[in-house]
Write an enzyme that holds these catalytic residues in place. Structure first.
Site, PDB file in Angstrom:
ATOM      1  N   VAL A   8       0.937  -1.251  -0.034  1.00 16.19           N
ATOM      2  CA  VAL A   8       0.053   0.093  -0.008  1.00 16.19           C
ATOM      3  C   VAL A   8       0.869   1.148   0.032  1.00 16.19           C
ATOM      4  CG1 VAL A   8      -1.912  -1.160   1.140  1.00 16.19           C
ATOM      5  CG2 VAL A   8      -0.073  -0.061   2.298  1.00 16.19           C
ATOM      6  N   SER A   9       0.449   2.178  -0.469  1.00 12.71           N
ATOM      7  CA  SER A   9       1.154   3.608  -0.542  1.00 12.71           C
ATOM      8  C   SER A   9       1.053   4.155   0.742  1.00 12.71           C
ATOM      9  CB  SER A   9       0.617   4.611  -1.698  1.00 12.71           C
ATOM     10  OG  SER A   9      -0.527   5.073  -1.128  1.00 12.71           O
ATOM     11  N   THR A  10       1.837   5.250   1.127  1.00 11.52           N
ATOM     12  CA  THR A  10       1.902   5.856   2.199  1.00 11.52           C
ATOM     13  C   THR A  10       0.526   6.425   2.416  1.00 11.52           C
ATOM     14  OG1 THR A  10       3.170   7.700   1.150  1.00 11.52           O
ATOM     15  CG2 THR A  10       4.627   6.203   2.337  1.00 11.52           C
ATOM     16  N   VAL A  11      -0.158   6.792   1.529  1.00 12.39           N
ATOM     17  CA  VAL A  11      -1.482   7.607   1.867  1.00 12.39           C
ATOM     18  C   VAL A  11      -2.617   6.741   1.662  1.00 12.39           C
ATOM     19  CG1 VAL A  11      -0.519   9.581   0.604  1.00 12.39           C
ATOM     20  CG2 VAL A  11      -1.617   7.985  -0.673  1.00 12.39           C
ATOM     21  N   GLU A  12      -2.305   5.593   1.263  1.00 15.07           N
ATOM     22  CA  GLU A  12      -3.546   4.435   1.041  1.00 15.07           C
ATOM     23  C   GLU A  12      -3.803   3.932   2.761  1.00 15.07           C
ATOM     24  OE1 GLU A  12      -4.126   2.029  -2.834  1.00 15.07           O
ATOM     25  OE2 GLU A  12      -2.112   1.873  -2.151  1.00 15.07           O
TER      26      GLU A  12
END
Length: 201
Positions: A8-12
């Site tokens: 997952v991305s750091t914003v997800e």
């Protein structure tokens, strides 16, 4: 072993959906999780997973975009695993490298990666030509080789440094720079090719 990879991305920050899907649909026994952008392959848990996987294991991902964000990176990762006799399965794309359809898909991906590379190089050349015509292009600043470059090359050739990625990390520079330096040092870099996996009888 059935191994899951989740990114997952750091914003997800919504890894639960992927984890549950891999457990329910693939019955994975161990999961590696990265909370990073997929823009490159320098992800700690991805590298741990590649090192951990052994012959006969299968890597499961919910979809290809979790494993890589570019065709070239996807091919590179899958080929590293296939070299270790490790298979890859994507649940969303219904993709399995052990099947004839999977082999065909990887051949197509390799062709697409080559095409994407050619397009990118053409655009770079066009941009440089325009910049030169305007008198604003001065070329790239050449990064200096580390003082111990000769020693690093020898370690790379002896496989004490196991990959270009590791060499990049030690030297603190980009992959294209490493490729150029290795070429200057007379160390051949083989182009990325898809090698069909032959099952043992």
């Amino acid at each position: 072993m059935r191994i899951g990879y989740v990114r997952v991305s750091t914003v997800e920050q919504h890894e639960e959906r992927q984890i549950i899907e891999l457990q329910e649909k693939a019955n994975v026994e161990r999961t590696f999780l990265d909370k990073l952008s997929g823009k490159n392959t320098e992800r700690p848990e991805l590298q741990k997973m590649i090192d951990f996987a052994r012959e006969g294991d299968t890597i499961y991902v919910s979809e290809f975009s979790r494993l890589a964000r570019s065709t070239k990176d996807l091919l590179d990762i899958v080929q590293k695993l296939r070299d270790k006799k490790v298979q890859v399965v994507s649940l969303k794309e219904n993709f399995d490298t052990t099947t004839p359809a999977g082999e065909l898909a990887m051949t197509l991906f390799a062709a697409i990666a080559t095409f994407e590379r050619k397009i990118m190089l053409e655009r770079q050349k066009e941009g440089i030509a325009v910049a030169k015509a305007k008198g604003v292009y001065h070329g790239r600043h050449q990064k200096a080789k580390p003082d111990n470059w000769k020693e690093l090359v020898e370690k790379y050739q002896r496989r004490e440094i196991r990959s270009v990625s590791e060499l990049m990390r030690i030297a603190g520079c980009s992959r294209p720079t490493i490729y150029n330096w290795l070429k200057e040092s007379g160390v051949a870099i083989q182009p990325l090719k898809w090698k069909p996996y032959q099952k043992k009888l």
